[in-house]
Design a protein around this motif. Structure first.
Motif, PDB file in Angstrom:
ATOM      1  N   PRO A  64     -58.648  62.691  96.367  1.00 38.37           N
ATOM      2  CA  PRO A  64     -59.545  62.855  97.523  1.00 38.37           C
ATOM      3  C   PRO A  64     -59.782  64.336  97.856  1.00 38.37           C
ATOM      4  N   TYR A  65     -60.995  64.648  98.240  1.00 43.22           N
ATOM      5  CA  TYR A  65     -61.331  66.028  98.615  1.00 43.22           C
ATOM      6  C   TYR A  65     -62.255  66.015  99.810  1.00 43.22           C
ATOM      7  N   VAL A  66     -62.266  67.133 100.527  1.00 36.22           N
ATOM      8  CA  VAL A  66     -63.221  67.304 101.619  1.00 36.22           C
ATOM      9  C   VAL A  66     -64.326  68.218 101.105  1.00 36.22           C
ATOM     10  N   LEU A  67     -65.540  67.743 101.185  1.00 33.66           N
ATOM     11  CA  LEU A  67     -66.677  68.545 100.753  1.00 33.66           C
ATOM     12  C   LEU A  67     -67.049  69.527 101.865  1.00 33.66           C
ATOM     13  N   VAL A  68     -67.069  70.819 101.535  1.00 28.47           N
ATOM     14  CA  VAL A  68     -67.560  71.828 102.482  1.00 28.47           C
ATOM     15  C   VAL A  68     -68.935  72.239 101.973  1.00 28.47           C
ATOM     16  N   LEU A  69     -69.930  71.648 102.562  1.00 20.12           N
ATOM     17  CA  LEU A  69     -71.312  71.795 102.097  1.00 20.12           C
ATOM     18  C   LEU A  69     -72.037  72.725 103.059  1.00 20.12           C
ATOM     19  N   TYR A  70     -72.540  73.851 102.543  1.00 22.24           N
ATOM     20  CA  TYR A  70     -73.102  74.832 103.463  1.00 22.24           C
ATOM     21  C   TYR A  70     -74.202  75.638 102.779  1.00 22.24           C
ATOM     22  N   TYR A  71     -74.997  76.274 103.626  1.00 18.30           N
ATOM     23  CA  TYR A  71     -75.956  77.268 103.158  1.00 18.30           C
ATOM     24  C   TYR A  71     -75.619  78.578 103.847  1.00 18.30           C
ATOM     25  N   SER A  72     -75.716  79.685 103.144  1.00 12.69           N
ATOM     26  CA  SER A  72     -75.470  80.989 103.755  1.00 12.69           C
ATOM     27  C   SER A  72     -76.341  82.024 103.066  1.00 12.69           C
ATOM     28  N   ARG A  73     -77.094  82.764 103.848  1.00 11.17           N
ATOM     29  CA  ARG A  73     -77.953  83.803 103.261  1.00 11.17           C
ATOM     30  C   ARG A  73     -77.206  85.124 103.180  1.00 11.17           C
ATOM     31  N   ASN A  74     -76.487  85.444 104.265  1.00 11.30           N
ATOM     32  CA  ASN A  74     -75.873  86.782 104.336  1.00 11.30           C
ATOM     33  C   ASN A  74     -74.352  86.760 104.395  1.00 11.30           C
ATOM     34  N   GLY A  75     -73.745  85.608 104.247  1.00 12.24           N
ATOM     35  CA  GLY A  75     -72.301  85.571 104.066  1.00 12.24           C
ATOM     36  C   GLY A  75     -71.472  85.088 105.233  1.00 12.24           C
ATOM     37  N   SER A  76     -72.034  85.053 106.456  1.00 11.20           N
ATOM     38  CA  SER A  76     -71.197  84.653 107.603  1.00 11.20           C
ATOM     39  C   SER A  76     -70.794  83.189 107.505  1.00 11.20           C
ATOM     40  N   THR A  77     -71.744  82.315 107.228  1.00 14.86           N
ATOM     41  CA  THR A  77     -71.422  80.889 107.134  1.00 14.86           C
ATOM     42  C   THR A  77     -70.498  80.646 105.940  1.00 14.86           C
ATOM     43  N   HIS A  78     -70.675  81.450 104.903  1.00 15.31           N
ATOM     44  CA  HIS A  78     -69.790  81.353 103.743  1.00 15.31           C
ATOM     45  C   HIS A  78     -68.350  81.685 104.132  1.00 15.31           C
ATOM     46  N   GLU A  79     -68.170  82.729 104.955  1.00 16.70           N
ATOM     47  CA  GLU A  79     -66.815  83.104 105.379  1.00 16.70           C
ATOM     48  C   GLU A  79     -66.216  81.996 106.249  1.00 16.70           C
ATOM     49  N   MET A  80     -67.039  81.383 107.097  1.00 12.01           N
ATOM     50  CA  MET A  80     -66.546  80.247 107.895  1.00 12.01           C
ATOM     51  C   MET A  80     -66.092  79.124 106.963  1.00 12.01           C
ATOM     52  N   ALA A  81     -66.878  78.858 105.932  1.00 13.43           N
ATOM     53  CA  ALA A  81     -66.535  77.793 104.972  1.00 13.43           C
ATOM     54  C   ALA A  81     -65.173  78.059 104.332  1.00 13.43           C
ATOM     55  N   ARG A  82     -64.911  79.349 104.018  1.00 20.23           N
ATOM     56  CA  ARG A  82     -63.617  79.702 103.401  1.00 20.23           C
ATOM     57  C   ARG A  82     -62.459  79.407 104.350  1.00 20.23           C
ATOM     58  N   GLN A  83     -62.655  79.718 105.632  1.00 21.60           N
ATOM     59  CA  GLN A  83     -61.581  79.476 106.605  1.00 21.60           C
ATOM     60  C   GLN A  83     -61.379  77.979 106.834  1.00 21.60           C
ATOM     61  N   ILE A  84     -62.471  77.235 106.868  1.00 22.79           N
ATOM     62  CA  ILE A  84     -62.375  75.778 107.008  1.00 22.79           C
ATOM     63  C   ILE A  84     -61.622  75.206 105.807  1.00 22.79           C
ATOM     64  N   ALA A  85     -61.901  75.754 104.632  1.00 24.71           N
ATOM     65  CA  ALA A  85     -61.209  75.303 103.415  1.00 24.71           C
ATOM     66  C   ALA A  85     -59.704  75.523 103.531  1.00 24.71           C
TER      67      ALA A  85
END
Ligand code: FMN
Length: 201
Positions: A4-25
């Motif tokens: 089982p895995y949790v999908l962290v599905l996101y869009y990020s243009r400049n990296g902020s949402t990407h950094e949030m995704a990393r912390q959620i991971a």
């Protein structure tokens, strides 16, 4: 059968949402599940029909199977005029088959966003991101006020989901409260997914 895995599905243009995704991971992994980070292609004159199948950098593009087989979902987007970004909406608009088959019914989901301005639509974006997930029958997990960061934050962080105030130049790093809430969201999703999976046997 995959673990089982949790999908962290996101869009990020400049990296902020990407950094949030990393912390959620990190929160998801703390909860004992794999975090599968996936993104979606930008929409422009270059769309997914002509973009390379594998992006030059960052997370792989999500497939419908990534979504279908997840134990839980964290969905993230920059705020765009108080709403989610078109590339993510475009991906979700392609999930009719999953809706028809009820593939996501009963799976936990949470949402996260990043904005330039503090009162520039974090909560409206988070609420709008919940709508398609509710149509899919997913179980929305927000963030409870038992997370002390929710009361202490002077930047992002809402009961509707994790958020980040990236500033006008989009370069502010996540602060300690925003980081704590991203991790709390990931941990909550992982724990809920494990509980539901064990209840289903
Ligand atoms: C078309 C467009 C619309 C935007 N709308 C908003 C908005 O309504 N409110 C806001 O605070 N920021 C808005 N922004 C700024 C982004 O939400 C912000 O820079 C965000 O942190 C970007 O996330 P990313 O680094 O993951 O791409 C907008 C940006 C773009 C390009």
């Amino acid at each position: 059968m995959t673990a089982p895995y949790v999908l962290v599905l996101y869009y990020s243009r400049n990296g902020s949402t990407h950094e949030m995704a990393r912390q959620i991971a990190r929160g998801i992994e703390q909860g004992g599940l794999e975090a599968r980070l996936r993104t979606v292609p930008a929409i422009s004159s270059e769309c997914e029909a002509v973009a390379p199948a594998i992006p030059a950098e960052g997370a792989l593009y999500a497939s419908l199977d990534d979504l279908k087989n997840c134990a839980a979902l964290a969905l993230g987007s920059p705020t765009r005029f108080g709403n989610m970004a078109a590339p993510l909406k475009y991906f979700l608009d392609g999930t009719s088959n999953l809706w028809l088959t009820g593939a996501l019914v009963g799976k936990p989901a949470g949402v996260f966003t990043s904005t330039a301005s503090l009162h520039g639509g974090q909560e409206t974006t988070l609420l709008s991101m919940m709508l398609p997930l509710l149509h899919h029958g997913m179980l929305i997990t927000g963030l409870p006020y038992s997370e002390s960061a929710l009361l202490e934050t002077r930047a992002g962080g809402t009961p509707y989901g994790a958020s980040h105030h990236a500033g006008a130049d989009g370069k502010s790093a996540l602060d300690e409260h925003e980081t704590a809430l991203c991790r709390a969201l990931g941990l909550r999703l992982a724990k809920t997914a494990v509980l539901l999976e064990s209840a289903r046997g």
